[in-house]
Design a protein around this motif. Structure first.
Motif, PDB file in Angstrom:
ATOM      1  N   ASP A   4      -3.432  -2.678   1.324  1.00  0.00           N
ATOM      2  CA  ASP A   4      -3.398  -1.264   0.964  1.00  0.00           C
ATOM      3  C   ASP A   4      -2.896  -0.357   2.079  1.00  0.00           C
ATOM      4  O   ASP A   4      -3.082   0.854   2.031  1.00  0.00           O
ATOM      5  CB  ASP A   4      -4.788  -0.810   0.501  1.00  0.00           C
ATOM      6  N   TRP A   5      -2.273  -0.942   3.111  1.00  0.00           N
ATOM      7  CA  TRP A   5      -1.625  -0.127   4.133  1.00  0.00           C
ATOM      8  C   TRP A   5      -0.476  -0.926   4.739  1.00  0.00           C
ATOM      9  O   TRP A   5      -0.464  -2.144   4.703  1.00  0.00           O
ATOM     10  CB  TRP A   5      -2.610   0.358   5.177  1.00  0.00           C
TER      11      TRP A   5
ATOM     12  N   THR B 165      -9.216  -1.114   8.959  1.00  0.00           N
ATOM     13  CA  THR B 165      -8.391   0.068   8.764  1.00  0.00           C
ATOM     14  C   THR B 165      -9.193   1.085   7.968  1.00  0.00           C
ATOM     15  O   THR B 165      -9.801   0.755   6.959  1.00  0.00           O
ATOM     16  CB  THR B 165      -7.111  -0.290   7.996  1.00  0.00           C
TER      17      THR B 165
ATOM     18  N   TRP C 290       0.976   5.141  -3.345  1.00  0.00           N
ATOM     19  CA  TRP C 290       1.337   5.037  -1.933  1.00  0.00           C
ATOM     20  C   TRP C 290       1.546   6.434  -1.371  1.00  0.00           C
ATOM     21  O   TRP C 290       2.251   7.245  -1.947  1.00  0.00           O
ATOM     22  CB  TRP C 290       2.602   4.203  -1.746  1.00  0.00           C
TER      23      TRP C 290
ATOM     24  N   PRO D 269      -5.545   2.705  12.082  1.00  0.00           N
ATOM     25  CA  PRO D 269      -5.109   1.358  11.719  1.00  0.00           C
ATOM     26  C   PRO D 269      -6.038   0.307  12.280  1.00  0.00           C
ATOM     27  O   PRO D 269      -6.636   0.474  13.337  1.00  0.00           O
ATOM     28  CB  PRO D 269      -3.712   1.254  12.332  1.00  0.00           C
TER      29      PRO D 269
ATOM     30  N   TYR E 251       3.160   4.963   9.017  1.00  0.00           N
ATOM     31  CA  TYR E 251       2.169   4.303   8.176  1.00  0.00           C
ATOM     32  C   TYR E 251       2.208   4.856   6.760  1.00  0.00           C
ATOM     33  O   TYR E 251       2.545   6.020   6.538  1.00  0.00           O
ATOM     34  CB  TYR E 251       0.759   4.511   8.738  1.00  0.00           C
ATOM     35  N   ARG E 252       1.828   3.975   5.815  1.00  0.00           N
ATOM     36  CA  ARG E 252       1.618   4.354   4.423  1.00  0.00           C
ATOM     37  C   ARG E 252       0.326   3.706   3.964  1.00  0.00           C
ATOM     38  O   ARG E 252      -0.005   2.603   4.400  1.00  0.00           O
ATOM     39  CB  ARG E 252       2.748   3.855   3.519  1.00  0.00           C
ATOM     40  N   VAL E 253      -0.402   4.397   3.090  1.00  0.00           N
ATOM     41  CA  VAL E 253      -1.639   3.845   2.534  1.00  0.00           C
ATOM     42  C   VAL E 253      -1.594   3.933   1.015  1.00  0.00           C
ATOM     43  O   VAL E 253      -0.926   4.800   0.454  1.00  0.00           O
ATOM     44  CB  VAL E 253      -2.892   4.582   3.056  1.00  0.00           C
TER      45      VAL E 253
ATOM     46  N   PHE F   3      -6.291   8.770   9.942  1.00  0.00           N
ATOM     47  CA  PHE F   3      -5.992   7.367   9.629  1.00  0.00           C
ATOM     48  C   PHE F   3      -6.151   6.557  10.904  1.00  0.00           C
ATOM     49  O   PHE F   3      -5.602   6.914  11.949  1.00  0.00           O
ATOM     50  CB  PHE F   3      -4.562   7.239   9.111  1.00  0.00           C
TER      51      PHE F   3
ATOM     52  N   LEU G 148      -9.812   0.199   4.186  1.00  0.00           N
ATOM     53  CA  LEU G 148      -8.720  -0.316   3.371  1.00  0.00           C
ATOM     54  C   LEU G 148      -8.525  -1.807   3.609  1.00  0.00           C
ATOM     55  O   LEU G 148      -8.674  -2.281   4.741  1.00  0.00           O
ATOM     56  CB  LEU G 148      -7.407   0.395   3.717  1.00  0.00           C
TER      57      LEU G 148
ATOM     58  N   VAL H  66      -9.187   5.185   6.385  1.00  0.00           N
ATOM     59  CA  VAL H  66      -8.480   6.419   6.064  1.00  0.00           C
ATOM     60  C   VAL H  66      -9.508   7.445   5.605  1.00  0.00           C
ATOM     61  O   VAL H  66     -10.504   7.104   4.976  1.00  0.00           O
ATOM     62  CB  VAL H  66      -7.384   6.183   4.993  1.00  0.00           C
TER      63      VAL H  66
END
Length: 119
Positions: A63-64, A97, A79, A115, A71-73, A113, A59, A99
């Motif tokens: 995008d994160w 990062t 999202w 980071p 966390y959000r992606v 995921f 990512l 995912v």
């Protein structure tokens, strides 16, 4: 009437294939990577395997994010909250990062995921 049915066959085939998710497969490009074994050993906190490096998606920083300590992606312009038990906490050897998404009934789910470092 038979001609009308024959004309519908391609349409039905396209509709059927459009809704099917594609599985990622290792095509051999990473067979000699020094990180191949490390990627294959990655597990989520829940114990599930993250799969191999070919199954993950790198990512970009945009995008994160973290929000409220979680966390959000962004995957395919949507999202998605990352479940805490899918976060890999060991050191990230690639820096990016990553995912590992999968799809159930049209919904995007997160298998793992990892980071990276936001730059």
């Amino acid at each position: 009437m038979a001609i009308a049915y024959l004309r519908m066959i391609p349409l039905v085939a396209v509709v059927a294939l459009t809704g099917m998710p594609a599985d990622a497969r290792d095509d051999g490009r990473f067979a000699n990577s020094p990180l191949k074994g490390w990627f294959e050993s990655l597990r989520s906190k829940g114990g599930g395997p993250c799969c191999a490096d070919a199954d993950g998606t790198a990512l970009d920083d945009v995008d994160w994010e973290t929000r409220g300590g979680h966390y959000r992606v962004r995957i395919q312009s949507e999202w998605i909250d990352v479940p805490d038990d899918t976060v890999i906490t060991e050191p990230n050897r690639v820096g990016r990062t990553i995912v590992w998404p999968y799809y159930v009934g049209g919904r995007t789910m997160i298998r793992c995921f990892m980071p990276g470092s936001m730059t």
